[in-house]
Design an enzyme around this catalytic site. Structure first.
Site, PDB file in Angstrom:
ATOM      1  N   ARG A   6     -16.535   3.337  -2.126  1.00  0.00           N
ATOM      2  CA  ARG A   6     -16.336   2.967  -3.623  1.00  0.00           C
ATOM      3  C   ARG A   6     -15.289   4.120  -4.093  1.00  0.00           C
ATOM      4  O   ARG A   6     -15.130   5.088  -3.623  1.00  0.00           O
ATOM      5  CB  ARG A   6     -17.532   3.467  -4.455  1.00  0.00           C
ATOM      6  CG  ARG A   6     -18.877   2.629  -3.968  1.00  0.00           C
ATOM      7  CD  ARG A   6     -18.918   1.396  -4.781  1.00  0.00           C
ATOM      8  NE  ARG A   6     -20.336   0.678  -4.510  1.00  0.00           N
ATOM      9  CZ  ARG A   6     -20.897   0.076  -3.297  1.00  0.00           C
ATOM     10  NH1 ARG A   6     -20.165   0.232  -2.323  1.00  0.00           N
ATOM     11  NH2 ARG A   6     -21.906  -0.442  -3.432  1.00  0.00           N
ATOM     12  N   THR A  66       3.740   1.730  -1.333  1.00  0.00           N
ATOM     13  CA  THR A  66       4.312   1.892  -2.934  1.00  0.00           C
ATOM     14  C   THR A  66       3.271   2.410  -3.829  1.00  0.00           C
ATOM     15  O   THR A  66       3.452   3.344  -4.573  1.00  0.00           O
ATOM     16  CB  THR A  66       4.924   0.471  -3.486  1.00  0.00           C
ATOM     17  OG1 THR A  66       5.890   0.134  -2.538  1.00  0.00           O
ATOM     18  CG2 THR A  66       5.262   0.697  -4.769  1.00  0.00           C
ATOM     19  N   GLU A  81       2.765   6.121  -2.771  1.00  0.00           N
ATOM     20  CA  GLU A  81       4.042   6.822  -3.495  1.00  0.00           C
ATOM     21  C   GLU A  81       3.747   7.150  -4.926  1.00  0.00           C
ATOM     22  O   GLU A  81       3.950   8.232  -5.526  1.00  0.00           O
ATOM     23  CB  GLU A  81       5.163   6.256  -3.148  1.00  0.00           C
ATOM     24  CG  GLU A  81       6.161   6.957  -2.611  1.00  0.00           C
ATOM     25  CD  GLU A  81       7.586   6.784  -2.054  1.00  0.00           C
ATOM     26  OE1 GLU A  81       7.838   5.584  -1.343  1.00  0.00           O
ATOM     27  OE2 GLU A  81       8.264   6.937  -3.020  1.00  0.00           O
ATOM     28  N   ASP A 141     -17.058   7.062  -6.675  1.00  0.00           N
ATOM     29  CA  ASP A 141     -18.432   7.579  -6.184  1.00  0.00           C
ATOM     30  C   ASP A 141     -18.276   9.139  -5.819  1.00  0.00           C
ATOM     31  O   ASP A 141     -19.278   9.831  -5.605  1.00  0.00           O
ATOM     32  CB  ASP A 141     -18.934   6.823  -5.172  1.00  0.00           C
ATOM     33  CG  ASP A 141     -18.161   6.939  -3.911  1.00  0.00           C
ATOM     34  OD1 ASP A 141     -17.110   7.433  -3.716  1.00  0.00           O
ATOM     35  OD2 ASP A 141     -18.801   6.420  -2.666  1.00  0.00           O
ATOM     36  N   GLU A 192       1.740   6.545   4.973  1.00  0.00           N
ATOM     37  CA  GLU A 192       2.739   7.866   5.218  1.00  0.00           C
ATOM     38  C   GLU A 192       2.174   8.791   6.189  1.00  0.00           C
ATOM     39  O   GLU A 192       0.676   9.246   6.036  1.00  0.00           O
ATOM     40  CB  GLU A 192       2.467   8.609   3.829  1.00  0.00           C
ATOM     41  CG  GLU A 192       3.368   8.188   2.883  1.00  0.00           C
ATOM     42  CD  GLU A 192       4.965   8.166   3.143  1.00  0.00           C
ATOM     43  OE1 GLU A 192       5.231   9.399   3.469  1.00  0.00           O
ATOM     44  OE2 GLU A 192       5.676   7.137   3.044  1.00  0.00           O
ATOM     45  N   ASP A 252       0.796  -1.193  -0.243  1.00  0.00           N
ATOM     46  CA  ASP A 252       0.006   0.113  -0.085  1.00  0.00           C
ATOM     47  C   ASP A 252       1.047   1.191   0.136  1.00  0.00           C
ATOM     48  O   ASP A 252       0.474   2.321  -0.561  1.00  0.00           O
ATOM     49  CB  ASP A 252      -1.000   0.128   1.214  1.00  0.00           C
ATOM     50  CG  ASP A 252      -1.903  -1.080   0.935  1.00  0.00           C
ATOM     51  OD1 ASP A 252      -2.536  -1.193   0.197  1.00  0.00           O
ATOM     52  OD2 ASP A 252      -1.879  -2.062   1.895  1.00  0.00           O
TER      53      ASP A 252
HETATM   54  N1  LIG Z   1      14.496  -1.319  -1.495  1.00  0.00           N
HETATM   55  C1  LIG Z   1      13.828  -0.964  -0.447  1.00  0.00           C
HETATM   56  N2  LIG Z   1      13.836  -1.603   1.027  1.00  0.00           N
HETATM   57  C2  LIG Z   1      12.989  -1.175   1.869  1.00  0.00           C
HETATM   58  N3  LIG Z   1      12.220  -0.323   1.822  1.00  0.00           N
HETATM   59  C3  LIG Z   1      11.902   0.327   0.689  1.00  0.00           C
HETATM   60  C4  LIG Z   1      12.755   0.291  -0.616  1.00  0.00           C
HETATM   61  N4  LIG Z   1      12.327   1.130  -1.527  1.00  0.00           N
HETATM   62  C5  LIG Z   1      11.157   1.708  -1.128  1.00  0.00           C
HETATM   63  N5  LIG Z   1      11.107   1.417   0.395  1.00  0.00           N
HETATM   64  C6  LIG Z   1      10.057   1.970   1.221  1.00  0.00           C
HETATM   65  O1  LIG Z   1       9.015   1.124   1.293  1.00  0.00           O
HETATM   66  C7  LIG Z   1       7.624   1.538   1.951  1.00  0.00           C
HETATM   67  C8  LIG Z   1       6.578   0.966   1.214  1.00  0.00           C
HETATM   68  O2  LIG Z   1       6.451  -0.212   1.372  1.00  0.00           O
HETATM   69  P1  LIG Z   1       4.987  -1.139   1.103  1.00  0.00           P
HETATM   70  O3  LIG Z   1       3.947  -0.249   1.854  1.00  0.00           O
HETATM   71  O4  LIG Z   1       5.070  -1.227  -0.444  1.00  0.00           O
HETATM   72  O5  LIG Z   1       5.266  -2.345   1.870  1.00  0.00           O
HETATM   73  P2  LIG Z   1       4.533  -3.223   2.694  1.00  0.00           P
HETATM   74  O6  LIG Z   1       4.918  -2.302   3.944  1.00  0.00           O
HETATM   75  O7  LIG Z   1       5.317  -4.561   2.719  1.00  0.00           O
HETATM   76  O8  LIG Z   1       3.156  -3.286   2.091  1.00  0.00           O
HETATM   77  P3  LIG Z   1       1.450  -3.211   2.932  1.00  0.00           P
HETATM   78  O9  LIG Z   1       1.448  -1.795   3.373  1.00  0.00           O
HETATM   79  O10 LIG Z   1       0.596  -3.718   1.977  1.00  0.00           O
HETATM   80  O11 LIG Z   1       1.740  -4.163   4.162  1.00  0.00           O
HETATM   81  C9  LIG Z   1       7.963   3.141   1.478  1.00  0.00           C
HETATM   82  O12 LIG Z   1       7.904   3.749   2.641  1.00  0.00           O
HETATM   83  C10 LIG Z   1       9.318   3.230   0.658  1.00  0.00           C
HETATM   84  O13 LIG Z   1       9.993   4.350   0.913  1.00  0.00           O
END
Ligand SMILES: Nc1ncnc2c1ncn2[C@@H]1O[C@H](COP(=O)(O)OP(=O)(O)OP(=O)(O)O)[C@@H](O)[C@H]1O
Length: 299
Positions: A215, A69, A72, A218, A271, A67
């Protein structure tokens, strides 16, 4: 005739070693599609890659990650003019993948990438915060302090099992109900809020349907506020199950403003943003997203 497509895939570095993703990309390239792959290392990389995608004129930008990514990539896309924005697609590679799961975007990389290239592009809304950042899934917030450690021990000792949900949703290690005012068209509420959820999408925190009626196309935000000083398990359950409860305030609004005498922290799809005032506004049909035909988040 078989149509060829172009996309730039922004892969979160955490998922870059995934062999299934590599095989799926190889297969699609062999079939004649043009796929550029860029890997992120830290926050901010996605923004540069989105600019590159716009420059290259690819049809689709694929957010490969969780989420955070997707957030961002969406935020970076929102900084380009609507007419130059490529279509957005999602390759779920996160831990929770709340947005992708709620949209029924396939988990399997091969199927997700097929959808990313060939799926139906549906206009969806952006939710813009304080005229700046956007989110497409959910903003959750409350009063407390942001997490300082990986294991929110303090939260666990106070809340027991409920701490997992709160930590996942709010990314905070302390939480207290505090006064705030929320207003929008024909809506005014003030009181003590413990948790505020503002959904464009439906679920957060690893499968919690906090805004079950939301939604993504919407033109509305679904607001749900949990109002209580006490963290009663029954209350939390109502919130997480999307049930009605006298301590849960609900509204569906195109924009809303929140103001509080103390700093409030909103978690915008991962974020954090702290402020005393927030204005959150829907930008209708702001971006095209490739979605499966049975996506339940489309009205
Ligand atoms: N190579 C990397 N290694 C670790 N973190 C990274 C890398 N590249 C980007 N990020 C950071 O990863 C974060 C996004 O992670 P993301 O939310 O996609 O994964 P997640 O926390 O596993 O997913 P979810 O929220 O679905 O559980 C961003 O804050 C980004 O800055």
């Amino acid at each position: 005739m078989h149509q060829q497509h172009s996309a730039l895939i922004i892969l979160n570095g955490k998922g870059a070693g995934n062999e299934e993703v590599r095989e799926a990309i190889d297969g699609l390239r062999t079939a004649g599609h043009t796929l550029h792959v860029r890997v992120t290392w830290e926050h901010g990389d996605a923004k540069r890659y989105v600019a590159e995608a716009v420059e290259l004129g690819v049809e689709t930008v694929v957010a490969g990650g969780g989420d955070g990514t997707i957030n961002e990539v969406s935020d970076a896309l929102s900084q380009h003019s609507e007419s130059s924005r490529p279509v957005l697609a999602v390759l779920p590679l996160g831990t929770a993948n709340d947005f992708a799961t709620a949209c029924l975007i396939p988990e399997n990389p091969q199927s997700a990438l097929q959808l990313a290239l060939q799926g139906r592009a549906v206009p969806i809304d952006f939710a813009r915060v304080n005229g700046k950042r956007v989110f497409i899934n959910m903003a959750t917030g409350g009063f407390g302090t942001k997490i300082t450690t990986e294991t929110p021990e303090k939260l666990k000792s106070v809340l027991g099992g409920a701490s997992y949900f709160l930590h996942g949703i709010l990314r905070m290690d302390t939480l207290k109900a505090d006064f705030c005012q929320i207003s929008g068209p024909n809506f005014n509420w003030e009181g003590k809020a413990l948790i505020v959820a503002i959904g464009n999408g439906r679920q957060a925190g690893g499968g919690q349907p906090l805004c079950p009626e939301a939604r993504i196309n919407d033109g509305k935000l679904e607001l749900r506020v949990l109002t209580s000083d006490e963290l009663l398990p029954a209350l939390l359950e109502s919130l997480f199950k999307g049930e009605s409860n006298k301590n849960v305030i609900e509204a569906s609004l195109p924009w809303l403003e929140i103001s509080a005498p103390h700093d409030m922290t909103l978690n915008l799809d991962g974020e954090p943003l702290s402020a005393k005032q927030f204005r959150i506004e829907i930008e209708p049909d702001a971006i095209n997203l490739r979605l499966p035909p049975n996506c339940p988040l489309i009205g």
